[in-house]
Design a protein around this motif. Sequence first.
Motif, PDB file in Angstrom:
ATOM      1  N   ALA A  78      33.449  17.311 -10.387  1.00  0.00           N
ATOM      2  CA  ALA A  78      33.292  17.665  -9.241  1.00  0.00           C
ATOM      3  C   ALA A  78      33.826  17.961  -8.009  1.00  0.00           C
ATOM      4  O   ALA A  78      34.341  19.492  -8.435  1.00  0.00           O
ATOM      5  N   ASN A  79      32.868  17.253  -7.202  1.00  0.00           N
ATOM      6  CA  ASN A  79      33.624  18.425  -5.487  1.00  0.00           C
ATOM      7  C   ASN A  79      31.835  19.618  -5.906  1.00  0.00           C
ATOM      8  O   ASN A  79      31.824  20.987  -5.123  1.00  0.00           O
ATOM      9  N   ALA A  80      31.060  19.211  -7.097  1.00  0.00           N
ATOM     10  CA  ALA A  80      30.192  20.306  -7.061  1.00  0.00           C
ATOM     11  C   ALA A  80      28.604  20.133  -6.820  1.00  0.00           C
ATOM     12  O   ALA A  80      27.747  20.954  -6.515  1.00  0.00           O
ATOM     13  N   PHE A  81      28.618  18.427  -6.641  1.00  0.00           N
ATOM     14  CA  PHE A  81      26.964  18.607  -6.011  1.00  0.00           C
ATOM     15  C   PHE A  81      26.605  19.291  -4.960  1.00  0.00           C
ATOM     16  O   PHE A  81      25.398  19.768  -4.772  1.00  0.00           O
ATOM     17  N   ASP A  82      27.370  19.286  -3.817  1.00  0.00           N
ATOM     18  CA  ASP A  82      26.862  20.102  -2.369  1.00  0.00           C
ATOM     19  C   ASP A  82      26.963  20.786  -2.593  1.00  0.00           C
ATOM     20  O   ASP A  82      25.339  22.186  -2.405  1.00  0.00           O
ATOM     21  N   LYS A  83      27.244  21.796  -3.930  1.00  0.00           N
ATOM     22  CA  LYS A  83      27.080  23.462  -3.893  1.00  0.00           C
ATOM     23  C   LYS A  83      26.233  23.732  -4.220  1.00  0.00           C
ATOM     24  O   LYS A  83      25.088  24.456  -4.354  1.00  0.00           O
ATOM     25  N   ALA A  85      23.013  22.765  -2.437  1.00  0.00           N
ATOM     26  CA  ALA A  85      22.392  23.813  -1.549  1.00  0.00           C
ATOM     27  C   ALA A  85      22.631  25.246  -2.696  1.00  0.00           C
ATOM     28  O   ALA A  85      20.927  26.324  -2.162  1.00  0.00           O
ATOM     29  N   LEU A  86      22.838  26.088  -3.797  1.00  0.00           N
ATOM     30  CA  LEU A  86      22.476  27.062  -4.051  1.00  0.00           C
ATOM     31  C   LEU A  86      21.466  27.195  -4.621  1.00  0.00           C
ATOM     32  O   LEU A  86      20.602  28.570  -5.421  1.00  0.00           O
ATOM     33  N   PHE A  87      20.978  25.363  -5.598  1.00  0.00           N
ATOM     34  CA  PHE A  87      20.077  25.214  -6.218  1.00  0.00           C
ATOM     35  C   PHE A  87      18.432  24.808  -5.501  1.00  0.00           C
ATOM     36  O   PHE A  87      16.851  25.626  -5.398  1.00  0.00           O
ATOM     37  N   CYS A  88      18.297  24.701  -4.345  1.00  0.00           N
ATOM     38  CA  CYS A  88      17.463  23.731  -3.743  1.00  0.00           C
ATOM     39  C   CYS A  88      17.228  24.601  -2.298  1.00  0.00           C
ATOM     40  O   CYS A  88      16.193  23.692  -1.643  1.00  0.00           O
ATOM     41  N   GLN A  89      18.012  24.878  -1.237  1.00  0.00           N
ATOM     42  CA  GLN A  89      17.776  24.790   0.045  1.00  0.00           C
ATOM     43  C   GLN A  89      16.514  26.249   0.357  1.00  0.00           C
ATOM     44  O   GLN A  89      16.504  26.652  -0.863  1.00  0.00           O
ATOM     45  N   PRO A  90      16.016  25.991   0.693  1.00  0.00           N
ATOM     46  CA  PRO A  90      14.407  26.853   0.921  1.00  0.00           C
ATOM     47  C   PRO A  90      15.034  27.958   0.912  1.00  0.00           C
ATOM     48  O   PRO A  90      16.447  28.427   1.805  1.00  0.00           O
ATOM     49  N   ASP A  91      14.586  29.012   0.135  1.00  0.00           N
ATOM     50  CA  ASP A  91      14.707  30.404   0.412  1.00  0.00           C
ATOM     51  C   ASP A  91      16.271  30.815   0.493  1.00  0.00           C
ATOM     52  O   ASP A  91      16.805  31.982   1.279  1.00  0.00           O
ATOM     53  N   GLY A  92      17.515  30.323  -0.317  1.00  0.00           N
ATOM     54  CA  GLY A  92      18.313  30.845  -0.095  1.00  0.00           C
ATOM     55  C   GLY A  92      19.240  29.707   0.970  1.00  0.00           C
ATOM     56  O   GLY A  92      20.353  30.353   0.740  1.00  0.00           O
ATOM     57  N   VAL A 123      30.330  33.267  -5.921  1.00  0.00           N
ATOM     58  CA  VAL A 123      30.881  32.233  -6.342  1.00  0.00           C
ATOM     59  C   VAL A 123      31.098  32.120  -7.439  1.00  0.00           C
ATOM     60  O   VAL A 123      31.164  33.043  -8.735  1.00  0.00           O
ATOM     61  N   ASN A 124      32.345  31.145  -7.722  1.00  0.00           N
ATOM     62  CA  ASN A 124      32.710  30.867  -8.937  1.00  0.00           C
ATOM     63  C   ASN A 124      31.857  29.791 -10.068  1.00  0.00           C
ATOM     64  O   ASN A 124      32.765  28.344 -10.034  1.00  0.00           O
ATOM     65  N   PHE A 125      30.750  30.266 -10.824  1.00  0.00           N
ATOM     66  CA  PHE A 125      29.968  29.282 -11.097  1.00  0.00           C
ATOM     67  C   PHE A 125      30.685  29.131 -12.717  1.00  0.00           C
ATOM     68  O   PHE A 125      30.369  30.395 -13.307  1.00  0.00           O
ATOM     69  N   SER A 151      30.256  23.102 -12.801  1.00  0.00           N
ATOM     70  CA  SER A 151      31.405  23.323 -12.130  1.00  0.00           C
ATOM     71  C   SER A 151      31.864  24.760 -11.178  1.00  0.00           C
ATOM     72  O   SER A 151      31.418  26.041 -11.792  1.00  0.00           O
ATOM     73  N   PHE A 152      32.451  24.812  -9.789  1.00  0.00           N
ATOM     74  CA  PHE A 152      32.553  25.535  -9.600  1.00  0.00           C
ATOM     75  C   PHE A 152      34.228  25.583  -8.808  1.00  0.00           C
ATOM     76  O   PHE A 152      34.674  25.012  -8.591  1.00  0.00           O
TER      77      PHE A 152
END
Length: 94
Positions: free
Chosen positions: A39-44, A47-54, A73-75, A92-93
């Motif tokens: 729940a609520n983890a998709f956006d995080k 951002a964590l895995f797909c954003q260019p250069d983090g 980050v509590n991953f 989950s986050f």
Amino acid sequence: MDLQEFKSKNPEFVKKARECKDTFEFTKLAEAYGIKLGANAFDKAYALFCQPDGGNANGELSDEMLENAAGGVNFTANTLGLGGPTDTTIISFN
């Protein structure tokens, strides 16, 4: 498992996630690797895995990546064998 362990056990997923151009591609990639997002983890996760250069296009680190670098980050990733052809990993986050 924590983020570092997840990355070391799933290097191919991490590499392919960086190549995702949008959330649709990321969703399909996660499904292909048996990864479910809590729940609520998709956006995080996106951002964590797909954003260019983090971060963003101008090279600045995103807030998530800054927190990750500082250990903030509590991953959590749990891998379950549910009897299918591949195991399922739930991210989950907290």
